[in-house]
Design a protein around this motif. Structure first.
Motif: not given
Length: 157
Positions: A13-20, A25-34
């Motif tokens: 299990e890994q936890i991430q807090l989404l940062m800027p 550019g659409t204000g969502r999590l970048f798919g490549g980072k996920l």
């Protein structure tokens, strides 16, 4: 006697807090980072099961169900669903965790990893003990996904 491990033995299990810096550019999590985080969780899960270094052999299925946004807490959970000789299928589920603790799924990925010995060659992995009906369902689904992967390889995909 061959070594046998339970699904829970390698659960990750890994936890991430989404940062800027994680937002597109659409204000969502970048798919490549996920995808990067999924690959890490999947790889750690496979390493825990195999007790070896591993390489990513395939990303079989990656479904984006919902977006995630800045300041969301992400929870990624990896579990082994199937083992072959040197390969392991790992399922990674990603959730957004609300402040109340309720988790809603945003992504599911199935990946294949291959265990490597010290010489960098594929090596046999421990068998997987199937203990629940859910685990049996995942195993049977993995058999179907494995057949589909074989068909895709022969067709050049």
């Amino acid at each position: 006697m061959e070594k046998v491990k339970r699904v829970e033995d390698s659960l990750t299990e890994q936890i991430q807090l989404l940062m800027p810096q994680h937002i597109n550019g659409t204000g969502r999590l970048f798919g490549g980072k996920l995808l990067e985080w999924i690959d890490i969780v999947g790889g750690v899960t496979a390493r825990r099961h195999s007790e070896c270094d591993v390489i990513t052999a395939a990303i079989d299925n990656l479904q984006f169900k919902e977006g995630a946004y800045q300041n969301d807490t992400l929870v990624l959970i990896g579990r082994v669903t199937y083992v072959g000789n040197s390969s392991m299928e790992v399922r990674v589920d990603t959730y957004v965790e609300e402040l109340t603790g309720i988790r809603r799924p945003i992504n599911r990925a199935y990946m294949v990893f291959v265990a490597l010995n010290r010489e960098g060659k594929p090596t046999r992995v421990p068998r997987l003990s199937i203990e629940t009906e859910n685990q049996r369902g995942e195993w049977e689904g993995a058999l179907k996904r494995n057949e589909l992967r074989k068909i895709r390889r022969t067709e050049g995909y």
